[in-house]
Design an enzyme around this catalytic site. Sequence first.
Site, mmCIF file in Angstrom:
data_model
loop_
_atom_site.group_PDB
_atom_site.id
_atom_site.type_symbol
_atom_site.label_atom_id
_atom_site.label_comp_id
_atom_site.label_asym_id
_atom_site.label_seq_id
_atom_site.Cartn_x
_atom_site.Cartn_y
_atom_site.Cartn_z
ATOM 1 N N LYS A 60 -14.162 17.974 11.569
ATOM 2 C CA LYS A 60 -15.138 18.013 12.502
ATOM 3 C C LYS A 60 -15.087 19.484 13.125
ATOM 4 O O LYS A 60 -14.442 19.834 14.020
ATOM 5 C CB LYS A 60 -15.123 16.955 13.475
ATOM 6 N N THR B 34 0.841 -1.346 -0.103
ATOM 7 C CA THR B 34 0.036 -0.296 -0.058
ATOM 8 C C THR B 34 0.914 1.210 -0.001
ATOM 9 O O THR B 34 2.001 1.234 0.566
ATOM 10 C CB THR B 34 -0.834 0.105 1.291
ATOM 11 N N GLU C 163 -5.914 -2.691 -1.867
ATOM 12 C CA GLU C 163 -6.506 -4.281 -0.994
ATOM 13 C C GLU C 163 -7.564 -4.541 -1.781
ATOM 14 O O GLU C 163 -8.252 -5.631 -1.394
ATOM 15 C CB GLU C 163 -6.904 -3.537 0.349
ATOM 16 N N TRP D 228 -19.642 17.250 10.633
ATOM 17 C CA TRP D 228 -18.759 16.781 9.580
ATOM 18 C C TRP D 228 -18.752 17.665 8.429
ATOM 19 O O TRP D 228 -19.849 18.122 7.846
ATOM 20 C CB TRP D 228 -18.922 15.379 9.285
HETATM 21 P P1 AMP Z 1 -4.465 3.054 -3.211
HETATM 22 O O1 AMP Z 1 -4.490 1.776 -2.296
HETATM 23 O O2 AMP Z 1 -3.047 3.609 -2.997
HETATM 24 O O3 AMP Z 1 -4.913 2.946 -4.351
HETATM 25 O O4 AMP Z 1 -5.518 4.232 -2.376
HETATM 26 C C1 AMP Z 1 -6.616 3.655 -2.185
HETATM 27 C C2 AMP Z 1 -7.677 5.063 -1.790
HETATM 28 O O5 AMP Z 1 -7.538 6.025 -2.858
HETATM 29 C C3 AMP Z 1 -9.023 4.720 -1.328
HETATM 30 O O6 AMP Z 1 -9.300 4.386 -0.318
HETATM 31 C C4 AMP Z 1 -9.692 6.409 -1.697
HETATM 32 O O7 AMP Z 1 -9.307 6.862 -0.455
HETATM 33 C C5 AMP Z 1 -8.864 6.729 -2.663
HETATM 34 N N1 AMP Z 1 -9.484 6.737 -3.866
HETATM 35 C C6 AMP Z 1 -9.544 5.829 -4.864
HETATM 36 N N2 AMP Z 1 -10.228 5.948 -5.763
HETATM 37 C C7 AMP Z 1 -10.917 6.963 -5.531
HETATM 38 C C8 AMP Z 1 -12.036 7.843 -6.178
HETATM 39 N N3 AMP Z 1 -12.411 7.533 -7.308
HETATM 40 N N4 AMP Z 1 -12.408 9.013 -5.653
HETATM 41 C C9 AMP Z 1 -12.049 9.194 -4.124
HETATM 42 N N5 AMP Z 1 -11.015 8.644 -4.093
HETATM 43 C C10 AMP Z 1 -10.418 7.574 -4.409
#
Ligand code: AMP
Length: 539
Positions: free
Chosen positions: A435, A181, A327, A440
């Site tokens: 917050k 990650t 994930e 929120w």
């Molecule tokens: P990663 O594991 O680096 O791909 O990051 C995943 C995170 O990216 C998710 O939990 C979201 O917070 C963010 N994310 C992915 N796609 C989107 C989207 N279309 N809009 C907003 N946030 C997103």
Amino acid sequence: MDGTMMRTPLSVNHLIERAALLFPKVEIVAQMPDRTTRRYGYGELWERSKALAQGLLRAGLKPGDRVATLMWNHHAHIEAYYGVPMAGGVYHTLNLRLAPADITYIAKHAGDRFLIVDDVLLPLYEKLAAQAAFERVYVASLTESPVPAGLHRYEELIEDADPRWVPGEFDEDAAVGLCYTSGTTGRPKGVAYSHRALVLHSFAAAMADTLGLRQADVVLPIVPMFHVNAWGLPFTCALVGCSQVFTGPLLDPASLLDLLQKERVTIAAGVPTIALGMLRALEAEPGRWKLRDGLQMIVGGSAVPESLMRSMDRKGIRIIHAWGMTETSPLGTVAKLKEHLRRLDDEATYRIRLKQGLPVPFVEVRAAGESGTVPWDGSTQGELQVRGPWVAGSYFQSPDGEHWTPDGWFRTGDVVTIDPEGYVKITDRTKDLIKSGGEWISSVELENALMGHDAVAEAAVIAVPHAKWQERPLAVIVLKKGMNTSAGDLRSYLAGRFPKWWLPDGYEFRDSIPKTTTGKFLKSKLREEYASWQPGPKG
Ligand code: AMP
């Protein structure tokens, strides 16, 4: 009673074997640093992947051994995607944008045994060589540069292959690839994708109402192959037998647009920052590029700003908004319109297309609030939780239970609403929520609105501590080149769209916003920087 069907394993090997058999000449195209392209068909990709598998076995690869890759998107990287698991190994994509110390930590944590590295990335490799201590390093040549002493040529692995060699049986639950990650907080954690997960993910991704990939498509994953398998596209494309185009290291907007034009790409995929860069280039030089009619771009990784989607539509590029995570392999939701919603007017359809979308088949979603699951009413917020066959059930060699609920759902850390139609909308990350006086405020909605202002290139909204309200929003703004605006102007611009108490207490103008290696705003850094922010005389 049991069914009477065979139980042949689901394996990514079948994807490439079938593509080679049925679509041997459909091209894999890789752009090299000198802008030439290397091209061959699925037939050759299959042969070279088999050769790589044999080379790795000759080098002593044992089942489950990790082979790290430190590579841009190109042919040798996709050969590793298929060749390493064919030999029973697990490819581990290292994120080349991380600091050397972080890459070293990840390589050691994963127990990587071999490394395949691009020649153009050798300067980076040298920074980790001493600490990471790979047993053997293979150099993939994208240029004519000589391979340094002590390292091996990647092509060495491919030579001397026996064309009659066939891989052994596959266990569908065995790991194929490993990806860590991006870890904006805490240590990065490893997710190990199995054959079964990647195959099922490919089926769901290809569906007409998901990404809608067909054999006739030409797909350009701009998203790096070190980030969630380039969103799984190298597998999904092989499943449908369509052409795949890779950027190599050339990722500036003009090079991307040149490649889209030259290869007649039908579907590109990348994060909003990449799409924004392309849009600016198209606006700066109208008429320079003639892109394929009906070009689509899958955009995810962070929220698509409304202005981006609308401007791209005007340029004839249709954005498909999707949500996913490392994930979740990554596809979780895709924002395509249900048939009966197509009848809505333009404004209403934008509202839907800008959401993160409907859960794809086999990904179950729910939003959890403080007192249980929240209703699908489009307004109550809760943390998005998911489960499904391509959702991680644990991290690799990391006893981290806090990301899973007691009943086995994965806690995404994204705050969402789900509407009665089932469309999921992300309003924030749990840790990015603001917050104010117990209520929120969605930083994402404020950012999207600000990025719709003519003078604003980028906007990040963060919480700053406040004596009375606990937290208040602060907007951090990067202006477009040659444009100007003021805090007062931005405030009145937002005033018509949000309740008064949502409006940021201040607007900080700066040259850039720190980003993660995958192009997302690094809000934790901004929060640190502005931890003792006070409204100045300008407010
Ligand atoms: P990663 O594991 O680096 O791909 O990051 C995943 C995170 O990216 C998710 O939990 C979201 O917070 C963010 N994310 C992915 N796609 C989107 C989207 N279309 N809009 C907003 N946030 C997103």
